[in-house]
Write an enzyme that holds these catalytic residues in place. Sequence first.
Site, mmCIF file in Angstrom:
data_model
loop_
_atom_site.group_PDB
_atom_site.id
_atom_site.type_symbol
_atom_site.label_atom_id
_atom_site.label_comp_id
_atom_site.label_asym_id
_atom_site.label_seq_id
_atom_site.Cartn_x
_atom_site.Cartn_y
_atom_site.Cartn_z
ATOM 1 N N CYS A 91 7.461 -11.404 7.324
ATOM 2 C CA CYS A 91 7.057 -10.093 7.845
ATOM 3 C C CYS A 91 5.600 -10.138 8.302
ATOM 4 C CB CYS A 91 7.216 -9.030 6.755
ATOM 5 S SG CYS A 91 6.720 -7.380 7.308
ATOM 6 N N CYS B 11 13.138 -9.616 9.404
ATOM 7 C CA CYS B 11 13.175 -10.689 8.399
ATOM 8 C C CYS B 11 14.570 -11.268 8.232
ATOM 9 C CB CYS B 11 12.550 -10.273 7.062
ATOM 10 S SG CYS B 11 12.888 -8.674 6.513
ATOM 11 N N CYS C 160 0.774 -1.237 0.000
ATOM 12 C CA CYS C 160 0.000 0.000 0.000
ATOM 13 C C CYS C 160 0.811 1.296 0.000
ATOM 14 C CB CYS C 160 -0.975 0.058 1.159
ATOM 15 S SG CYS C 160 -2.032 -1.374 1.242
ATOM 16 N N CYS D 120 11.202 -0.035 8.899
ATOM 17 C CA CYS D 120 11.466 -1.227 8.074
ATOM 18 C C CYS D 120 12.699 -0.988 7.192
ATOM 19 C CB CYS D 120 10.256 -1.513 7.192
ATOM 20 S SG CYS D 120 10.563 -2.775 5.944
#
Length: 480
Positions: free
Chosen positions: A393, A447, A5, A247
Amino acid sequence: MEEACGVYAVLAADQPVANLTYFGLYSLQHRGQESAGIAVFNQGKVRLHKDMGLVSQVFDQDVLARMPGHLAVGHNRYSTTGSSRVCNAQPVVLMTRLGPFALAHNGNLVNAAELRERVDDGAAEFTSTTDSELIALAIQQAVERGLDWEPAIREAAALCRGAFSLVIGTSDALFALRDGYGIRPLVFGRLGEAADGHWVVSSETCGLDIIGASYEDDVKPGEIVRFCCGDLEPKRDHWVEASTRMCVFEMIYFARPDSRFFGESLYSYRQRIGRILAKESAVEADLVIGVPDSGIPAAIGYSQESGIAFADGLIKNRYVGRTFIQPTQAMREAGIRVKLNPLPDVLAGKRVVVIDDSIVRGTTSRKLVQALRDAGATEVHMRISSPPVTHPCFYGIDTDTQDQLIAARLTIEEITAHLKVDSLAYLSKEGMVEAAKAKSEHFCTACFDGAYPIPMDQSVSSSKLMLEPSGVAAVNRAQA
Ligand code: SF4
């Protein structure tokens, strides 16, 4: 891995806000290609248009011409929570006693089930299967209980756990809010002269550049920013204490290379990780190539540091959308190469270093290596500009379950054999963080190491952590 998104908003009286939002979403198309939507506020009413497809498929000039107004909220979607259906497209628009509001969300909640129970008061009308609608319902209920917009938004945000960068439009104000960890990016800027009081909010700075808006600042982790029509400055406040864990994959891969993080373009960051990669894992070769698009800056950096010539060895078709008709297995075996085609003129007889941003399942990388060999490369040395992806994730990126991640199952030697490369090396975690010029504790690196910054329910963690003895135990261990 797929992005999840892009959000965008323009507050500018007497400007074509729907058209401006269209261009903003166009620049954020890489963040989501399943659906697109724009809600426009005009004289106390809201008009919403959303559908499945790319921004250019969902909107045309006729649709935009029917959307006059002073405030627009837009969204591009790639599904993480909730399936890919038009009812799940955003913005979410709901009515309250104060009037309508429109909400667009980038991220993913890790307590969606708990939040759903909380907002399901018997009267709540669920029209989608997204966590974003739950946030909107929580705001609606708080307003109906008597709160004004900002306290209602703060109260709803406090019920949410996970990643959420939000833009929320009402008839007379625009709110931008980021979770306390600041997992997903969100920036704002000015449109036109400072005296105009026109504001733009975007997932990335490339969304400001495309309409000539000037970058003002990031919405900080844990911050809520309110923009009102004509205000020369926004009202900024923290709704929760921040504990920044942005992130890191946004910088390596997800965000556009011309977007700026920490005061510089990601193109520069990605070149720097290429340089570090060259220092960490040098190899004798004739040519460095990058896997387009995200591997190219790192390949240039690798070339600059190693002195090995850079060349375009792979050509990418950039026009493969989500609605693309996939070739059948038989067609694929016959050699249909949809996205990438190697250049034999460049590669034949050469020892090639190929730089990619990550290896997830290994399926694509294996095919790529074979294609390079078929094009005449005599040696293929793969260098990855991120550490091995060993964990899924939960914060808004659509990753595989852990058992599908090749680096969670195999050693580097085993992956080397599986991909049939002459050598394979990954960027170190230290190198990745060093290149960012920010403190390592400011990033989510889950991750790569399983150190999930936001605690989650076992039902959520066990849905993807297939190789851990217990999802929650793994999360707790990582956080200890
Ligand atoms: S787990 Fe990975 S992709 Fe997800 S937010 Fe953390 S660093 Fe980003």
